[in-house]
Design a protein around this motif. Sequence first.
Motif, PDB file in Angstrom:
ATOM      1  N   SER A 145       0.795  -1.227   0.000  1.00 38.02           N
ATOM      2  CA  SER A 145       0.000   0.000   0.000  1.00 38.02           C
ATOM      3  C   SER A 145       0.833   1.285   0.000  1.00 38.02           C
ATOM      4  N   VAL A 146       2.135   1.196   0.271  1.00 38.01           N
ATOM      5  CA  VAL A 146       2.959   2.409   0.169  1.00 38.01           C
ATOM      6  C   VAL A 146       3.695   2.383  -1.182  1.00 38.01           C
ATOM      7  N   SER A 147       4.179   3.565  -1.601  1.00 42.34           N
ATOM      8  CA  SER A 147       4.864   3.620  -2.904  1.00 42.34           C
ATOM      9  C   SER A 147       6.221   2.922  -2.794  1.00 42.34           C
ATOM     10  N   PRO A 148       6.758   2.464  -3.931  1.00 40.71           N
ATOM     11  CA  PRO A 148       8.076   1.796  -3.889  1.00 40.71           C
ATOM     12  C   PRO A 148       9.151   2.711  -3.293  1.00 40.71           C
ATOM     13  N   ALA A 149       9.038   4.030  -3.524  1.00 36.07           N
ATOM     14  CA  ALA A 149      10.044   4.951  -2.979  1.00 36.07           C
ATOM     15  C   ALA A 149       9.995   4.956  -1.451  1.00 36.07           C
ATOM     16  N   VAL A 150       8.773   4.982  -0.884  1.00 30.69           N
ATOM     17  CA  VAL A 150       8.620   4.969   0.582  1.00 30.69           C
ATOM     18  C   VAL A 150       9.185   3.665   1.137  1.00 30.69           C
ATOM     19  N   LEU A 151       8.869   2.565   0.466  1.00 29.65           N
ATOM     20  CA  LEU A 151       9.355   1.261   0.926  1.00 29.65           C
ATOM     21  C   LEU A 151      10.887   1.220   0.931  1.00 29.65           C
ATOM     22  N   GLN A 152      11.445   1.799  -0.135  1.00 30.48           N
ATOM     23  CA  GLN A 152      12.903   1.862  -0.245  1.00 30.48           C
ATOM     24  C   GLN A 152      13.519   2.636   0.926  1.00 30.48           C
TER      25      GLN A 152
END
Length: 217
Positions: A145-152
Amino acid sequence: MTHHEVEKYRKPTRVLHWIHSGAFVLLFITGLILFIPGLSFLAEDSWTRLIHRIGAAIFIIIPIIYLIINPKAVGRGLKEAFTWNLEEDMGWLKAIPTYYFRGDEKGMPPQGAMNTGQRLWWFIVVVFGIIFVITGAIMWFAKTSVSPAVLQWMVFVHDISFIVTGAMFFVHIYNGVFHPTFTEAWSAITGGKVSTEYAKKHHGKWYAEVTKGKEQA
Ligand code: HEM
Ligand code: HEM
């Protein structure tokens, strides 16, 4: 307890310290396997991920249990970890080279139940513990549910916490088990007590408080 000893850690505190340490070691080893690409073959079948999550659950539950059974001690620890006294802590900093490397405690200002270095470890454990939980929970429950950038970013911050606490963890073990100056640290966290001589020498301020009849750590 004889009159030559003072109690430093009560039994429940010691038991919780060791369970929490066990969880940390599990998290550290399984985290290392996820962190180092060359070790990824060990993570096959995702067993490391499962153990990491079990470790995380224990790592979170133990401080909550400590808070429930001994809120005073937790409050005291938090207060000590977050209250820095410029004059006293600078005194510790100035004295630490000779104290730490030559075992000469004469220039060291009297310390509380935790010296400045131990308070710093409390501080690191609390601050990075919270960062671990927040970033880890997002990786665990909000991966899609979070963007790949946030996950990164979460992975990056989790990794930084791993490096900082991992490095300090080895210092903590060295000081607690092998350092020639802290001869009774190990008996404090296993049997709960230190000798009055040791308390006077290394935790003079605390010893004065205890002998005045105040509560123990
Ligand atoms: C206490 C709460 C914690 C939670 C909820 C948590 C959760 C997680 C999750 C969900 C992952 C991703 C695993 C996957 O790929 O499926 C992860 C990775 C990782 N964790 Fe934790 N963790 C926690 C604490 C710790 C601690 C204490 C350490 C080390 C001392 C640690 C070190 C690592 C490392 C190194 C990774 C690999 C990150 C990467 O891919 O570069 N974690 N953690
Ligand atoms: C697994 C290896 C570990 C060993 C051998 C170890 C050893 C010790 C010892 C000997 C003490 C008593 C020091 C004294 O009162 O003079 C202590 C205290 C303490 N330990 Fe550990 N410990 C370990 C893991 C951990 C971990 C993983 C954490 C945190 C996540 C932790 C947090 C603390 C704290 C907050 C204290 C009280 C403050 C201090 O004395 O530094 N320990 N430990």
